[in-house]
Design an enzyme around this catalytic site. Sequence first.
Site, PDB file in Angstrom:
ATOM      1  N   GLY A  33       0.805  -1.222   0.000  1.00  0.00           N
ATOM      2  CA  GLY A  33       0.000   0.000   0.000  1.00  0.00           C
ATOM      3  C   GLY A  33       0.832   1.261   0.000  1.00  0.00           C
ATOM      4  O   GLY A  33       2.014   1.221  -0.340  1.00  0.00           O
ATOM      5  N   HIS A  39       4.542   1.752  -7.816  1.00  0.00           N
ATOM      6  CA  HIS A  39       3.537   0.677  -7.737  1.00  0.00           C
ATOM      7  C   HIS A  39       2.594   0.725  -8.940  1.00  0.00           C
ATOM      8  O   HIS A  39       2.235  -0.305  -9.511  1.00  0.00           O
ATOM      9  CB  HIS A  39       2.675   0.827  -6.478  1.00  0.00           C
ATOM     10  CG  HIS A  39       3.423   0.753  -5.193  1.00  0.00           C
ATOM     11  ND1 HIS A  39       3.444   1.793  -4.288  1.00  0.00           N
ATOM     12  CD2 HIS A  39       4.166  -0.236  -4.632  1.00  0.00           C
ATOM     13  CE1 HIS A  39       4.162   1.449  -3.226  1.00  0.00           C
ATOM     14  NE2 HIS A  39       4.605   0.222  -3.411  1.00  0.00           N
ATOM     15  N   ARG A 189       8.861   5.200   1.731  1.00  0.00           N
ATOM     16  CA  ARG A 189       9.640   5.744   2.850  1.00  0.00           C
ATOM     17  C   ARG A 189      10.193   7.134   2.554  1.00  0.00           C
ATOM     18  O   ARG A 189      10.698   7.789   3.465  1.00  0.00           O
ATOM     19  CB  ARG A 189      10.770   4.786   3.217  1.00  0.00           C
ATOM     20  CG  ARG A 189      10.225   3.477   3.793  1.00  0.00           C
ATOM     21  CD  ARG A 189      11.290   2.572   4.365  1.00  0.00           C
ATOM     22  NE  ARG A 189      10.706   1.487   5.129  1.00  0.00           N
ATOM     23  CZ  ARG A 189      10.580   0.239   4.683  1.00  0.00           C
ATOM     24  NH1 ARG A 189      10.984  -0.091   3.480  1.00  0.00           N
ATOM     25  NH2 ARG A 189      10.037  -0.684   5.458  1.00  0.00           N
TER      26      ARG A 189
HETATM   27  P1  PAJ Z   1       6.164  -2.686  -1.503  1.00  0.00           P
HETATM   28  O1  PAJ Z   1       7.379  -2.102  -0.867  1.00  0.00           O
HETATM   29  O2  PAJ Z   1       4.842  -2.019  -1.292  1.00  0.00           O
HETATM   30  O3  PAJ Z   1       6.432  -2.800  -3.046  1.00  0.00           O
HETATM   31  C1  PAJ Z   1       5.498  -3.437  -3.890  1.00  0.00           C
HETATM   32  C2  PAJ Z   1       6.135  -3.621  -5.252  1.00  0.00           C
HETATM   33  O4  PAJ Z   1       6.413  -2.329  -5.815  1.00  0.00           O
HETATM   34  C3  PAJ Z   1       7.466  -4.370  -5.201  1.00  0.00           C
HETATM   35  O5  PAJ Z   1       7.531  -5.309  -6.261  1.00  0.00           O
HETATM   36  C4  PAJ Z   1       8.490  -3.257  -5.349  1.00  0.00           C
HETATM   37  O6  PAJ Z   1       9.706  -3.680  -5.907  1.00  0.00           O
HETATM   38  C5  PAJ Z   1       7.741  -2.313  -6.290  1.00  0.00           C
HETATM   39  N1  PAJ Z   1       8.286  -0.954  -6.244  1.00  0.00           N
HETATM   40  C6  PAJ Z   1       8.517  -0.188  -5.142  1.00  0.00           C
HETATM   41  N2  PAJ Z   1       9.068   0.997  -5.496  1.00  0.00           N
HETATM   42  C7  PAJ Z   1       9.186   0.983  -6.857  1.00  0.00           C
HETATM   43  C8  PAJ Z   1       9.683   1.913  -7.828  1.00  0.00           C
HETATM   44  N3  PAJ Z   1      10.188   3.082  -7.475  1.00  0.00           N
HETATM   45  N4  PAJ Z   1       9.645   1.546  -9.135  1.00  0.00           N
HETATM   46  C9  PAJ Z   1       9.151   0.330  -9.508  1.00  0.00           C
HETATM   47  N5  PAJ Z   1       8.655  -0.580  -8.637  1.00  0.00           N
HETATM   48  C10 PAJ Z   1       8.677  -0.262  -7.332  1.00  0.00           C
HETATM   49  O7  PAJ Z   1       7.864  -5.145  -1.879  1.00  0.00           O
HETATM   50  C11 PAJ Z   1       6.891  -5.210  -1.121  1.00  0.00           C
HETATM   51  O8  PAJ Z   1       5.952  -4.199  -0.994  1.00  0.00           O
HETATM   52  C12 PAJ Z   1       6.622  -6.425  -0.256  1.00  0.00           C
HETATM   53  O9  PAJ Z   1       7.848  -7.010   0.106  1.00  0.00           O
HETATM   54  C13 PAJ Z   1       5.708  -7.479  -0.931  1.00  0.00           C
HETATM   55  C14 PAJ Z   1       6.323  -8.050  -2.201  1.00  0.00           C
HETATM   56  C15 PAJ Z   1       4.325  -6.859  -1.229  1.00  0.00           C
HETATM   57  C16 PAJ Z   1       5.483  -8.651   0.068  1.00  0.00           C
HETATM   58  O10 PAJ Z   1       4.948  -8.211   1.256  1.00  0.00           O
END
Ligand code: PAJ
Length: 286
Positions: A33, A39, A189
């Site tokens: 989320g 995302h 973050r």
């Molecule tokens: P979260 O940190 O919410 O990230 C969800 C997905 O978004 C992950 O696959 C992450 O690599 C991707 N993501 C985050 N920032 C990004 C960016 N700047 N550019 C492209 N993709 C980005 O990663 C997680 O959640 C958790 O570990 C999860 C896989 C959901 C398991 O709980």
Amino acid sequence: MSASVAETIAECRAAVTAARRAGHRIGFVPTMGALHEGHLSLVDRAREAAGFVVLSIFVNPLQFGPKEDFAAYPRDLERDRRLAGERGAALVFAPSVTEMYPSPFVTRVTMREATEEFEGAARPGHFDGVLTVVAKLFLIVQPDVAVFGQKDAQQAAAVRRLVIDLDFPIEIIVASTVREADGLACSSRNGFLSEDERRKARGLHLALTRARELADGGETDARRIEAAMREVLARVPALHVEYAAIVDRDHFQPVERIEGPAVAAVAARVGKTRLIDNVVLEADGP
Ligand code: PAJ
């Protein structure tokens, strides 16, 4: 349009079954989320590959250490639901902790490669938590294709391995990192950073840009690229570097020489916030 929301595993399964009966391929984007452009770019990729896209929102307690920011992690389901829907996600699966982990919950998915170093070393138990929840989510949603971000390169490598080792019939797409105008990778973050910290955080991007330049210029000696990254990072005051390394993309093991797909990966703390970023380095460079 806001996406529909399923809060229980049964509701999620019913919605996916109906979509499959209607002839759709199922795409899946797991998240915690606080959705941002990174995302949402994954939702775009999933939409290209599947007619019915499920986005999960679950702040997974299993992957947070006792001193980490589980309680402070930003949560805003209504906003996320609207953003996901506007980008074309059909269903948001947002279960509670007790829905996912009824007590007792004692099973863990553990990996013996790709997870020990770097994020695994800095965050004991983190990857067990990630892989356990990803395996559960895969079995609940049963997608044809799932999209992860290169931003979390070690996680992407581990998920690819998970799917191979446990024979999940799921295609894994790893989508490139989305950045803000100043180069900082989008992250939930980033909101914790003050203006001054944010300027310092750019150091990660600058170090990775240097790594990319060297690799593109034909440098294959990983130690030299690492030294150049550390030099850039050392110029930023109060940026505490945890690692700056060249690893192979698939196994996340340090390499001496860049001979296949490799990743330059950095982790650093700015104030109380821990940031990670990386770039993919191709053996031959573009
Ligand atoms: P979260 O940190 O919410 O990230 C969800 C997905 O978004 C992950 O696959 C992450 O690599 C991707 N993501 C985050 N920032 C990004 C960016 N700047 N550019 C492209 N993709 C980005 O990663 C997680 O959640 C958790 O570990 C999860 C896989 C959901 C398991 O709980």
